[in-house]
Enzyme design. Structure first.
Site, mmCIF file in Angstrom:
data_model
loop_
_atom_site.group_PDB
_atom_site.id
_atom_site.type_symbol
_atom_site.label_atom_id
_atom_site.label_comp_id
_atom_site.label_asym_id
_atom_site.label_seq_id
_atom_site.Cartn_x
_atom_site.Cartn_y
_atom_site.Cartn_z
ATOM 1 C CG HIS A 1 -1.780 -1.013 1.682
ATOM 2 N ND1 HIS A 1 -1.259 -2.135 2.352
ATOM 3 C CD2 HIS A 1 -3.073 -1.105 1.502
ATOM 4 C CE1 HIS A 1 -2.183 -3.038 2.396
ATOM 5 N NE2 HIS A 1 -3.411 -2.527 2.076
ATOM 6 C CG ASP B 1 1.954 -0.840 3.453
ATOM 7 O OD1 ASP B 1 1.236 -0.525 4.178
ATOM 8 O OD2 ASP B 1 1.508 -1.864 2.582
ATOM 9 C CG HIS C 1 -10.839 -11.293 3.274
ATOM 10 N ND1 HIS C 1 -10.201 -10.267 2.219
ATOM 11 C CD2 HIS C 1 -9.944 -11.081 4.190
ATOM 12 C CE1 HIS C 1 -9.533 -9.422 2.839
ATOM 13 N NE2 HIS C 1 -9.310 -9.992 4.053
ATOM 14 C CD GLU D 1 -7.457 -8.659 -0.624
ATOM 15 O OE1 GLU D 1 -6.638 -8.119 -1.122
ATOM 16 O OE2 GLU D 1 -7.443 -9.081 0.712
ATOM 17 C CG ASP E 1 -3.112 -9.782 3.447
ATOM 18 O OD1 ASP E 1 -2.397 -9.439 4.444
ATOM 19 O OD2 ASP E 1 -4.088 -9.001 2.924
ATOM 20 C CG ASP F 1 -4.093 -11.103 -0.565
ATOM 21 O OD1 ASP F 1 -3.505 -11.114 -1.386
ATOM 22 O OD2 ASP F 1 -4.391 -10.034 0.330
ATOM 23 C CG ASP G 1 -4.630 -10.929 7.887
ATOM 24 O OD1 ASP G 1 -5.671 -11.571 7.162
ATOM 25 O OD2 ASP G 1 -4.624 -9.910 7.993
HETATM 26 C C1 XUL Z 1 -7.265 -6.665 4.657
HETATM 27 C C2 XUL Z 1 -6.549 -7.220 3.559
HETATM 28 C C3 XUL Z 1 -5.895 -5.958 2.954
HETATM 29 C C4 XUL Z 1 -5.818 -6.080 1.440
HETATM 30 C C5 XUL Z 1 -4.998 -5.152 0.652
HETATM 31 O O1 XUL Z 1 -8.226 -7.437 5.267
HETATM 32 O O2 XUL Z 1 -6.644 -8.385 3.066
HETATM 33 O O3 XUL Z 1 -4.460 -6.033 3.508
HETATM 34 O O4 XUL Z 1 -5.388 -7.338 1.189
HETATM 35 O O5 XUL Z 1 -5.473 -3.712 1.134
HETATM 36 CO CO CO Z 2 -5.698 -9.110 1.844
#
Ligand code: XUL
Ligand code: CO
Length: 439
Positions: A101, A104, A271, A232, A339, A296, A309
């Site tokens: 990002h 970051d 997710h 995403e 991720d 991810d 995560d």
């Molecule tokens: C948050 C997430 C983010 C995205 C990128 O849940 O997964 O880190 O991957 O913004």
């Molecule tokens: Co993500």
């Protein structure tokens, strides 16, 4: 240049019987599986935010890990130290890609002009390192959720000024993605949603999110971005109702607004489970629409129910993921971005390596087992046979669209009553999976 991970050698493949914690047991980059090396199948990526920024802060306490890399946090020296540490980390693990990002990379300044200057400076430095090492950018994105101005989202905000600011960040993040040769650009709509309909114009918010994405496509294409845009999906957290709830919802949105030619999906395991689906379900939904873009890679904890995560270690899940990816013909511009973050109590530099070794080995095992499943053929054959009634006779007419309700009603009347469909044999199929995983 300073070495940040002094006691860590290059991580090599040593095979399943190795007890060296700093070696791969299953990830053998040059091993060929179904015509491609493991390295080619995966395009593993380091997430800048978790790896180089996140120190283990949670709602109840400050960070436990030291991510200063010898510099004062919040300075450009620190930003540069993160680049050095990140490249050393990728090099030692044999990881070729990274994702970021905007925020970051550098500390945000008081104005966007100053932040952009900092971003130019740091990406010049990153580009030098990329040229020297051959490391690549998998995808870039703008953080449109952390700053308080995004309390109501970016595309979904009620403030036109905040919307414009978000657009400026997207524009810059696209510039940087193109500058660094990235083939992907992600929209994760963490705050693109709402808490209560009492204060929300849902139609305007959805239209505006689509407008922001359309402007991103137009601008991206105009500066030579030839990769994929990704949504995403995530159902909730931080917002209660997030518009990109799951793959099916995101695909419907993209089609409704004519964005489906430029966008695919970036599917994150954790997710998927938050949305009440399996990871495999989300991958399959994306794949059947030709929209499986990138992954991810992580996993959640079903006992917790939030976005933890974690580094993936569930081989069953990884196998079913790789089964979907292989069946879809692999990922084109996408890859496997970790991720994922260490648990708060795993706070040492070695733990950063253990996390990636676990994740890469888990996916390597998943690939090996998914290929074995496909080569074994029993599951595929079973599914094919299960739908055999659509290959001939009335079934073939249905599939070809050559019949209608009148003809089908006449057919049914002649039948009297159909026999029960053939058995689903779920338990038999599950035992095949077990024998392939552990046999
Ligand atoms: C948050 C997430 C983010 C995205 C990128 O849940 O997964 O880190 O991957 O913004
Ligand atoms: Co993500």
């Amino acid at each position: 240049m300073a070495e940040f991970f002094k006691n860590i050698p290059k991580i090599k493949y040593e095979g399943p019987s190795s007890d060296n914690p700093l070696a791969f047991k299953f990830y053998d980059p040059d091993r060929v599986i179904m015509g491609k090396t493991m390295k080619e199948h995966f395009k593993f990526s380091m997430a800048w935010w978790h790896t180089l920024c996140a120190a283990g802060t949670d709602m109840f306490g400050v960070g436990t890990a030291d991510k200063s890399f010898g510099a004062e946090v919040g300075t450009m020296e620190h930003a540069k130290a993160k680049v050095d540490a990140g490249f050393e980390f990728m090099d030692k693990l044999g990881i070729e890609y990274f994702c970021f990002h905007d925020v970051d990379l550098v500390p945000e300044a008081d104005t966007i002009a100053e932040t952009n200057k900092r971003l130019d400076e740091i990406t010049d430095y990153i580009k030098e390192k990329m040229d020297a090492t051959g490391k690549k950018l998998l995808w870039g994105t703008a953080n449109l959720f952390s700053n308080p101005r995004y309390m109501n989202g970016a595309g979904s905000t009620n403030s036109a000024d905040v919307y414009a600011f978000a657009a400026a960040q997207v524009k810059k993040a696209l510039d940087l993605t193109v500058k660094l040769g990235g083939k992907g650009y992600v929209f994760w709509g963490g705050r693109e949603g709402y808490e209560t309909l009492l204060n929300t114009n849902m139609k305007l918010e959805l239209d505006n999110i689509a407008r922001l994405m359309k402007m991103a496509v137009d601008y991206g294409r105009s500066i030579g971005f030839d990769g994929d845009f990704y949504i995403e999906p995530k159902p909730k957290e931080p917002t209660k109702h997030q518009y990109d709830f799951d793959a099916a919802t995101a695909i419907g949105f993209l089609k409704e607004y004519g964005l489906d030619k430029d966008f695919k999906l970036n599917i994150e395991a954790n997710h998927a489970t938050l949305a009440g689906h399996t990871f495999q379900h989300e991958l399959r939904v994306s794949a059947i629409h030709g929209m499986l873009g990138s992954i991810d890679a992580n996993q959640g904890d079903l006992l917790l129910g939030w976005d933890t995560d974690e580094f993936p270690f569930d081989v069953y899940e990884a196998t079913m993921c790789m089964y979907e990816v292989l069946k879809a013909g692999g990922l084109k511009n996408g890859g496997f971005n970790f991720d994922a973050k260490n648990r708060r109590a795993s706070y040492t530099p070695e733990d950063m390596f253990y996390g990636f070794i676990l994740g890469m080995d888990t996916f390597a095992l998943g690939l090996i087992k998914a290929a074995a499943l496909i080569e074994d053929g029993r599951i595929d054959k079973f599914v094919e046979d299960r739908y055999a009634s659509f290959n001939s006779g009335i079934g073939a007419k249905i599939v070809k669209g050559e019949t209608n309700l009148v003809e089908l009603a006449e057919y049914a009347e002649k039948l009297g009553a159909p026999e029960l469909p053939s058995s689903g044999r779920q338990e038999y199929l599950q035992s095949i999976i077990n024998s392939i995983l552990f046999g």
